[in-house]
Design a protein around this motif. Structure first.
Motif, short mmCIF file in Angstrom:
data_model
loop_
_atom_site.label_atom_id
_atom_site.label_comp_id
_atom_site.label_asym_id
_atom_site.label_seq_id
_atom_site.Cartn_x
_atom_site.Cartn_y
_atom_site.Cartn_z
N GLU A 1 -3.68 7.80 -17.10
CA GLU A 1 -2.57 8.15 -16.22
C GLU A 1 -1.66 6.96 -15.96
N ARG A 2 -2.25 5.75 -15.84
CA ARG A 2 -1.46 4.56 -15.51
C ARG A 2 -1.62 3.48 -16.59
N ALA A 3 -1.75 3.94 -17.82
CA ALA A 3 -1.93 3.00 -18.93
C ALA A 3 -0.73 2.08 -19.10
N ASP A 4 0.46 2.54 -18.65
CA ASP A 4 1.67 1.72 -18.79
C ASP A 4 1.79 0.66 -17.70
N ALA A 5 0.95 0.74 -16.67
CA ALA A 5 0.99 -0.23 -15.58
C ALA A 5 -0.43 -0.57 -15.14
N PRO A 6 -1.20 -1.23 -15.99
CA PRO A 6 -2.63 -1.47 -15.72
C PRO A 6 -2.89 -2.32 -14.47
N VAL A 7 -2.05 -3.31 -14.23
CA VAL A 7 -2.26 -4.16 -13.06
C VAL A 7 -1.96 -3.39 -11.78
N ASN B 1 -4.70 -1.06 -10.77
CA ASN B 1 -5.81 -1.70 -10.05
C ASN B 1 -5.54 -1.73 -8.55
N ARG B 2 -4.30 -2.01 -8.17
CA ARG B 2 -3.95 -2.03 -6.75
C ARG B 2 -4.06 -0.62 -6.15
N GLU B 3 -3.65 0.36 -6.93
CA GLU B 3 -3.71 1.74 -6.45
C GLU B 3 -5.16 2.20 -6.30
N MET B 4 -6.03 1.74 -7.18
CA MET B 4 -7.44 2.09 -7.06
C MET B 4 -8.07 1.40 -5.85
N ALA B 5 -7.58 0.22 -5.50
CA ALA B 5 -8.08 -0.46 -4.30
C ALA B 5 -7.75 0.37 -3.07
N LEU B 6 -6.56 0.95 -3.06
CA LEU B 6 -6.18 1.83 -1.94
C LEU B 6 -7.03 3.09 -1.94
N LEU B 7 -7.22 3.70 -3.11
CA LEU B 7 -8.05 4.91 -3.18
C LEU B 7 -9.46 4.62 -2.69
N SER B 8 -9.99 3.46 -3.04
CA SER B 8 -11.33 3.08 -2.60
C SER B 8 -11.39 3.00 -1.08
N GLU C 1 -17.75 2.38 -9.05
CA GLU C 1 -18.56 2.59 -10.25
C GLU C 1 -17.78 2.34 -11.54
N VAL C 2 -16.47 2.09 -11.41
CA VAL C 2 -15.62 1.94 -12.59
C VAL C 2 -15.00 0.55 -12.62
N LYS C 3 -15.09 -0.09 -13.77
CA LYS C 3 -14.52 -1.42 -13.94
C LYS C 3 -13.00 -1.35 -13.94
N ARG C 4 -12.37 -2.27 -13.25
CA ARG C 4 -10.91 -2.31 -13.18
C ARG C 4 -10.32 -2.77 -14.52
N ASN C 5 -9.05 -2.50 -14.70
CA ASN C 5 -8.35 -2.98 -15.89
C ASN C 5 -8.33 -4.50 -15.89
N GLU C 6 -8.48 -5.08 -17.05
CA GLU C 6 -8.45 -6.53 -17.15
C GLU C 6 -7.04 -7.04 -16.88
N GLU C 7 -6.95 -8.06 -16.05
CA GLU C 7 -5.66 -8.64 -15.71
C GLU C 7 -5.52 -10.01 -16.35
N TYR D 1 0.83 -1.21 0.00
CA TYR D 1 0.00 0.00 0.00
C TYR D 1 0.87 1.26 0.00
N GLU D 2 1.98 1.23 0.72
CA GLU D 2 2.87 2.39 0.75
C GLU D 2 3.45 2.66 -0.63
N GLN D 3 3.76 1.60 -1.36
CA GLN D 3 4.23 1.76 -2.73
C GLN D 3 3.13 2.31 -3.63
N CYS D 4 1.90 1.82 -3.43
CA CYS D 4 0.76 2.31 -4.21
C CYS D 4 0.51 3.79 -3.93
N ALA D 5 0.71 4.20 -2.70
CA ALA D 5 0.41 5.58 -2.31
C ALA D 5 1.31 6.58 -3.01
N THR D 6 2.53 6.18 -3.35
CA THR D 6 3.48 7.11 -3.97
C THR D 6 2.91 7.74 -5.23
N LYS D 7 2.45 6.91 -6.17
CA LYS D 7 1.89 7.44 -7.43
C LYS D 7 0.51 8.05 -7.20
N LEU D 8 -0.27 7.42 -6.33
CA LEU D 8 -1.64 7.88 -6.09
C LEU D 8 -1.64 9.31 -5.54
#
Length: 349
Positions: free
Chosen positions: A120-126, A129-136, A155-161, A89-96
């Motif tokens: 914004e994160r098209a280069d790292a779609p997976v 998803n983790r960063e959006m879980a933290l934002l949620s 309300e938004v579908k996650r990137n397909e993994e 989560y701490e790593q996710c928070a950096t970009k978020l």
């Protein structure tokens, strides 16, 4: 009596000198300045709080993602997370926080979430998803604190993994491990950690801090706590790994490395240069550096992740022993995620 109780001001969750007055449709809010008449704030609770903050000149960061992140790490839920999850989560928070840090949770809508995931994160779609879980989680905390009304992340579908389908070939992994062993020092230690993952199937989080006290060669096994257990099973499932001839030979080499470092009192089986356990971040950095170098020097042809070694273990276990190992409470998970066999053997009639 009932009419009088209905008119009693409600103060839970409000700022000092604020009150909420019941109405037929909900509540209306007021602020009582010192020595002045009450100020009507309207029926929107969040807007009412903002107006009071503007009046008092304080709390400019109330409800912002950066402040919610600080508050999130003080919640009981954060303390229940494993160290691995906290680090992730701490790593996710950096970009978020770079994108949403100064934004209030109440001002984020579904289009903002979608833009983050798709552009914004098209280069790292997976990872997105983790960063959006933290934002949620952070917006969920804002809702509990009365600083937001809804969670747009839902309300938004996650990137397909796409699950990984490859595991290192035995010949290629052997070449990589031999290359590291020949270099000695910490590179050899990383290589031996990779060998252990390949023959025992443990996650990094389970064995990076493995101590010699957990290795019982007389009884013929290594005892490790299984990670990612939930509820009452958290920290209670112990994996007892058999010390096979291959594991025994690896332990013998680790003892030689321990003696070479002249640190016989070191407790850790896979110590870093300082004699302490590797951190997740430190090990990951070292691994990525070695993998890039191995590709560049053509030691191996295909790059693989450290977690792929868990799949390597499962695939080889099935090939050699005819069955999948016990890695999960649900065997279907092991089969779906880690079994990457390319050849399926079956009997004819």
């Amino acid at each position: 009596m009932e009419e009088r109780s209905m008119r009693k001001p409600v103060r839970d969750g409000l700022l000092p000198r604020m009150e909420a007055r019941p109405t037929k449709k909900g509540f209306t809010y007021r602020y009582h300045p010192v020595g002045g008449k009450p100020i009507n704030l309207g029926a929107d609770r969040i807007e009412a709080i903002r107006k009071v903050l503007e009046i008092t000149g304080g709390g400019d960061d109330i409800g912002t993602i950066s402040r919610l992140w600080d508050q999130f790490r003080e919640t009981p839920g954060w303390k229940r997370y494993s160290q691995y999850t906290r680090t992730d989560y701490e790593q996710c928070a950096t970009k978020l926080l770079d994108i949403f840090g100064d934004v209030r949770a109440a001002d984020i809508d579904a289009t903002d979430v979608a833009r983050y995931l798709r552009k914004e994160r098209a280069d790292a779609p997976v990872r997105a998803n983790r960063e959006m879980a933290l934002l949620s989680n952070l917006i969920g905390l804002a809702i509990e604190r009365g600083e937001a009304k809804h969670n747009p992340c839902r309300e938004v579908k996650r990137n397909e993994e796409q699950p990984r389908t490859e595991a290192p070939e035995p010949e290629e992994f052997a070449a990589f491990a031999t290359w590291l062993a020949e270099q000695r020092g910490q590179r050899a230690m990383i290589g031996m950690a990779a060998e252990y993952a390949a023959v025992a199937g443990n996650r990094k989080v389970e064995f990076l801090d493995l101590s010699w006290l957990q290795v019982d060669e007389a009884a013929g096994h290594i005892r490790i706590k299984r990670a990612k257990q939930r509820g009452k099973k958290r920290g209670e499932v112990i994996e007892q790994i058999e010390i096979t001839p291959q594991v025994s030979a690896l332990l013998a080499r680790l003892k030689v490395a321990r003696a070479a470092q002249k640190n016989e009192e070191c407790l850790y089986v896979f110590p870093n240069r300082s004699g302490t356990a590797y951190t997740q971040a430190g090990f990951k950095t070292m691994w990525q550096k070695l993998m890039v170098e191995a590709i560049k020097k053509k030691v191996i042809r295909h790059r693989f992740t450290f977690h792929d070694l868990r799949a390597y273990y499962v695939t080889q276990h099935k090939a050699e022993r005819g069955a999948l190992p016990d890695l999960h409470a649900n065997p279907a998970t092991t089969a779906r995620v880690y079994d990457r066999s390319k050849v399926v053997k079956r009997k004819a009639l």
